[in-house]
Design a protein around this motif. Structure first.
Motif, PDB file in Angstrom:
ATOM      1  N   ILE A  62      11.008  15.972   3.138  1.00  0.00           N
ATOM      2  CA  ILE A  62       9.904  16.619   3.819  1.00  0.00           C
ATOM      3  C   ILE A  62      10.484  17.280   4.813  1.00  0.00           C
ATOM      4  O   ILE A  62      11.538  17.242   5.545  1.00  0.00           O
ATOM      5  N   GLY A  63       9.984  18.690   5.159  1.00  0.00           N
ATOM      6  CA  GLY A  63      10.281  19.741   6.149  1.00  0.00           C
ATOM      7  C   GLY A  63      11.300  20.720   5.430  1.00  0.00           C
ATOM      8  O   GLY A  63      11.390  21.895   5.813  1.00  0.00           O
ATOM      9  N   LYS A  64      11.882  20.349   4.111  1.00  0.00           N
ATOM     10  CA  LYS A  64      12.424  21.411   3.168  1.00  0.00           C
ATOM     11  C   LYS A  64      11.858  21.556   2.093  1.00  0.00           C
ATOM     12  O   LYS A  64      11.162  22.610   1.907  1.00  0.00           O
ATOM     13  N   THR A  65      11.904  20.846   1.064  1.00  0.00           N
ATOM     14  CA  THR A  65      11.300  21.065  -0.188  1.00  0.00           C
ATOM     15  C   THR A  65       9.787  20.237  -0.495  1.00  0.00           C
ATOM     16  O   THR A  65       9.105  20.454  -1.314  1.00  0.00           O
ATOM     17  N   VAL A  66       9.815  19.218   0.514  1.00  0.00           N
ATOM     18  CA  VAL A  66       8.456  18.281   0.255  1.00  0.00           C
ATOM     19  C   VAL A  66       7.645  18.368   1.645  1.00  0.00           C
ATOM     20  O   VAL A  66       8.008  18.569   2.728  1.00  0.00           O
ATOM     21  N   THR A  67       6.469  18.483   1.263  1.00  0.00           N
ATOM     22  CA  THR A  67       5.116  18.397   2.173  1.00  0.00           C
ATOM     23  C   THR A  67       4.427  17.067   1.932  1.00  0.00           C
ATOM     24  O   THR A  67       3.860  16.769   0.694  1.00  0.00           O
ATOM     25  N   ARG A  68       4.286  16.317   3.056  1.00  0.00           N
ATOM     26  CA  ARG A  68       3.371  15.122   2.991  1.00  0.00           C
ATOM     27  C   ARG A  68       2.055  15.471   2.832  1.00  0.00           C
ATOM     28  O   ARG A  68       1.732  16.315   3.897  1.00  0.00           O
ATOM     29  N   LEU A  69       1.181  14.938   2.147  1.00  0.00           N
ATOM     30  CA  LEU A  69      -0.290  15.369   2.114  1.00  0.00           C
ATOM     31  C   LEU A  69      -1.161  14.123   2.724  1.00  0.00           C
ATOM     32  O   LEU A  69      -0.342  13.067   3.070  1.00  0.00           O
ATOM     33  N   GLN A  70      -2.185  14.374   3.074  1.00  0.00           N
ATOM     34  CA  GLN A  70      -3.109  13.547   3.635  1.00  0.00           C
ATOM     35  C   GLN A  70      -3.162  12.115   2.832  1.00  0.00           C
ATOM     36  O   GLN A  70      -2.964  12.258   1.559  1.00  0.00           O
ATOM     37  N   GLU A  71      -3.771  11.054   3.510  1.00  0.00           N
ATOM     38  CA  GLU A  71      -3.992   9.800   2.940  1.00  0.00           C
ATOM     39  C   GLU A  71      -5.345   9.239   3.079  1.00  0.00           C
ATOM     40  O   GLU A  71      -5.969   9.965   4.170  1.00  0.00           O
TER      41      GLU A  71
END
Length: 389
Positions: A62-71
């Motif tokens: 997260i913050g590099k290659t990954v974006t956390r999406l909503q839940e």
């Protein structure tokens, strides 16, 4: 690289993992060490080695290659509804010992189909299915069945692929951090759609703290002696559609594999676990059209069509066709069954924990008998012994 050099590298990585306790090394460092020693290790198996969930492992990016999406209760369904606009994708669904990958375009339901096209004879079932559709995916190239209540975490992943091309994917996990479904963008036209989707569903809190929960202990089967076997067999024989089978299991409180033991005479023939290889090899040789069902408690994916290239590789038995891949860790299979229900023949394979890994049907036209070639091929699969159970 020479064999002894590869062994030394793997040994060094293993020693490093054991030497660095969790308090002394971050998960990212431990994962890097593991990938150095075992570059072909899949993320799910790497997570097990590191004693974390696959979702936790992905979240370190997260913050590099990954974006956390909503839940949220309805968020996964809405993301998958928007994913219909991505065009050509590779849809991947897996369980512990099987992976199904299909490249194609998901079809969209017409508005009236969402209202009247879903099992009108059973209103409760219709309503349940209505809650588990995302505007499409029923039939066509990307054929899915969803149980969205079991979806929890969602991520967008953008990273360089093995071929140097940037890979963009949506990856979904359950509350225990196990992967339930992944969607990979496979066309340039889908890139701006993906970017807009990620922007619209971006979680305002980009935290790697997921708070995954431990998977519940599997409920023990009822003793066979506690089942009214005579009534169960009568109900089995009265089935008019294979889709009624899950309801039958629920009514009698039996597990799926237990039902194989208690089935009416001549309805089930046990075959060897490795019969899955003969099934796929013969399907390819005879150019039979088959249906393969593979999934988990949150998603089931279905492939319908012919298979061509089948081979064993790295502990898996595989179908490796251009738009369809099936990977089966069949050394973890414990049993297989040829099953006759409602005039339809299928073949199911279970792992050593009694979990269904994959099931197969012959493709048949609506209101027509199943192909005799499919029936004959399944009848020739190697039996597990004289006893059908």
């Amino acid at each position: 690289m020479k064999a002894h050099h590869r062994f030394a590298l793997a040994l060094t990585g293993a020693l490093l993992l054991n030497y660095l306790p969790a308090s002394a090394a971050s998960l990212s460092e431990r994962y890097d060490a593991l990938r150095t020693s075992q570059p072909r290790l899949q993320a799910r198996d790497a997570a097990k080695t590191l004693n974390v969930s696959e979702a936790d492992l992905l979240a370190i990016g997260i913050g590099k290659t990954v974006t956390r999406l909503q839940e949220g209760e309805n968020v996964p369904r809405e993301i998958m509804r928007r994913a219909l606009d991505l065009g050509t994708v590779m849809a991947l669904t897996r369980n512990e010992n099987g992976v199904l990958e299909r490249t194609g375009v998901a079809t969209r339901l017409k508005p009236q189909e969402e209202i009247t096209g879903l099992d009108a004879d059973k209103e409760k079932e219709r309503e349940a299915r209505m809650r588990n559709i995302a505007g499409g995916y029923l039939g066509g190239e990307i054929d899915m069945r969803f149980t969205f209540k079991n979806w929890k975490y969602a991520f967008a992943v953008v990273q360089p692929g093995k071929d140097g091309v940037v890979s963009r994917s949506l990856q979904f996990f359950d509350a225990h951090g196990d992967a339930v479904h992944k969607v990979y963008v496979k066309s340039e036209a889908g890139v701006p759609v993906f970017d807009k989707l990620v922007a619209d569903f971006r979680n305002p809190v980009q935290s790697a703290d997921l708070k995954v929960t431990a998977a519940p202990v599997k409920t023990a089967e009822k003793p066979d002696s506690a089942i009214d076997v005579k009534e169960f067999q009568m109900a089995w024989n009265e089935l008019t559609d294979v889709h009624q089978f899950n309801r039958l299991l629920g009514e009698f409180g039996v597990s799926r594999e237990q039902a194989m033991r208690l089935a009416p005479a001549s309805s089930v023939q046990r075959v060897t676990p490795l019969a899955v290889r003969q099934l796929l090899e013969e399907s390819a040789k005879q150019k039979l059209e088959i249906m393969a069902f593979l999934g988990n408690e949150a998603a089931i994916q279905i492939y319908s069509g012919k298979v061509s290239k089948v081979q064993e590789a790295a502990g898996w038995f595989n179908v490796l066709d251009p738009e369809f891949n099936l990977h089966l860790r069949d050394n973890a299979f414990n049993s297989g069954y040829v099953i006759k229900r409602a005039g339809v023949t299928s073949v199911e394979f279970f792992d050593k924990n009694g979990e269904l890994v994959v099931s197969f049907f012959g493709v048949r036209e609506r209101n027509k008998p199943q192909p005799q070639s499919w029936v004959d091929m399944t009848a020739a699969l190697p039996k597990a012994g004289a006893d059908r159970r």
